[in-house]
Design an enzyme around this catalytic site. Structure first.
Site, mmCIF file in Angstrom:
data_model
loop_
_atom_site.group_PDB
_atom_site.id
_atom_site.type_symbol
_atom_site.label_atom_id
_atom_site.label_comp_id
_atom_site.label_asym_id
_atom_site.label_seq_id
_atom_site.Cartn_x
_atom_site.Cartn_y
_atom_site.Cartn_z
ATOM 1 N N ASN A 42 90.172 59.436 -18.650
ATOM 2 C CA ASN A 42 89.086 60.381 -18.909
ATOM 3 C C ASN A 42 88.154 60.450 -17.708
ATOM 4 O OD1 ASN A 42 88.317 57.735 -19.720
ATOM 5 N ND2 ASN A 42 86.720 58.511 -21.070
ATOM 6 N N ILE A 43 87.651 61.658 -17.488
ATOM 7 C CA ILE A 43 86.766 61.925 -16.348
ATOM 8 C C ILE A 43 85.553 62.663 -16.901
ATOM 9 C CG2 ILE A 43 86.579 63.023 -14.078
ATOM 10 C CD1 ILE A 43 89.717 63.018 -14.021
ATOM 11 N N GLU A 44 84.441 61.953 -16.981
ATOM 12 C CA GLU A 44 83.249 62.549 -17.595
ATOM 13 C C GLU A 44 82.413 63.296 -16.570
ATOM 14 O OE1 GLU A 44 81.361 59.430 -19.876
ATOM 15 O OE2 GLU A 44 82.987 59.503 -21.371
ATOM 16 N N GLU A 55 94.289 62.094 -21.917
ATOM 17 C CA GLU A 55 95.552 62.760 -22.248
ATOM 18 C C GLU A 55 95.672 64.095 -21.514
ATOM 19 O OE1 GLU A 55 93.241 61.511 -24.227
ATOM 20 O OE2 GLU A 55 94.002 61.038 -26.213
HETATM 21 N N1 THU Z 1 88.371 60.664 -24.921
HETATM 22 C C1 THU Z 1 89.626 60.716 -24.382
HETATM 23 O O1 THU Z 1 89.823 60.555 -23.187
HETATM 24 N N2 THU Z 1 90.654 60.974 -25.217
HETATM 25 C C2 THU Z 1 90.532 61.205 -26.550
HETATM 26 O O2 THU Z 1 91.497 61.584 -27.195
HETATM 27 C C3 THU Z 1 89.252 60.985 -27.212
HETATM 28 C C4 THU Z 1 88.070 60.858 -26.326
HETATM 29 C C5 THU Z 1 87.253 60.413 -24.024
HETATM 30 C C6 THU Z 1 86.309 61.574 -23.833
HETATM 31 C C7 THU Z 1 85.041 60.880 -23.442
HETATM 32 O O3 THU Z 1 85.055 60.669 -22.042
HETATM 33 C C8 THU Z 1 85.092 59.539 -24.143
HETATM 34 O O4 THU Z 1 86.454 59.356 -24.524
HETATM 35 C C9 THU Z 1 84.222 59.447 -25.373
HETATM 36 O O5 THU Z 1 84.464 60.499 -26.236
#
Ligand code: THU
Length: 138
Positions: A42-44, A55
């Site tokens: 994940n990349i916020e 994913e």
């Molecule tokens: N997140 C994912 O990477 N995949 C998911 O299926 C659920 C949530 C991430 C998004 C965000 O950066 C963090 O988890 C918290 O929601």
């Protein structure tokens, strides 16, 4: 590529998560039909909505490299700095992206924790009666 190995690759990819806001790190490892693996994390973003889940990062890397056929994805998520203890099922948006490219009858979603792959689902189980491109062709 066995399931446990794909799970370990998701755990490894999770180390690159950029999650300074949620402090929730997710890694994914996506297996193509010809045996190649694309990983993602994940990349916020400070504006929040541009955030990409682990994913989708994996899918977009693979699709942008020309891949179109996929067998399985392993996902591992949990608080940053801790080993994931609990399975982390993919969010609805990621399930929809999977439905664009994957056969719901056969595509496997593997949920990995520090103990290995703990749960496995078919896409059809996690996205029943989903909206698919065939609907636009009717
Ligand atoms: N997140 C994912 O990477 N995949 C998911 O299926 C659920 C949530 C991430 C998004 C965000 O950066 C963090 O988890 C918290 O929601």
């Amino acid at each position: 590529m066995d399931r446990e190995r794909l799970g370990r690759l998701a755990l490894e990819a999770r180390k690159n998560a950029y999650a300074p806001y949620s402090h929730f790190a997710v890694g994914a490892a996506l297996l193509t039909k010809n045996g190649k693996v694309y990983t993602g994390c994940n990349i916020e973003n400070a504006a929040f909505s541009p955030t990409s889940c682990g994913e989708r990062t994996a899918f977009f890397k693979a699709v942008s490299e020309g891949e179109r056929e996929f067998l399985a994805i392993a996902v591992a998520g949990g608080r940053t700095g801790e080993n994931p203890e609990n399975p982390c099922p993919p969010c609805g948006v990621c399930r929809q992206v999977m439905a664009e490219f994957c056969d719901p009858e056969t595509f496997e979603i593997l949920l990995a924790t520090e103990n290995g792959v703990e749960e496995a689902y078919l896409l059809k189980e996690l996205l029943p009666r989903g909206f698919r491109k065939s609907r636009l062709e009717e």
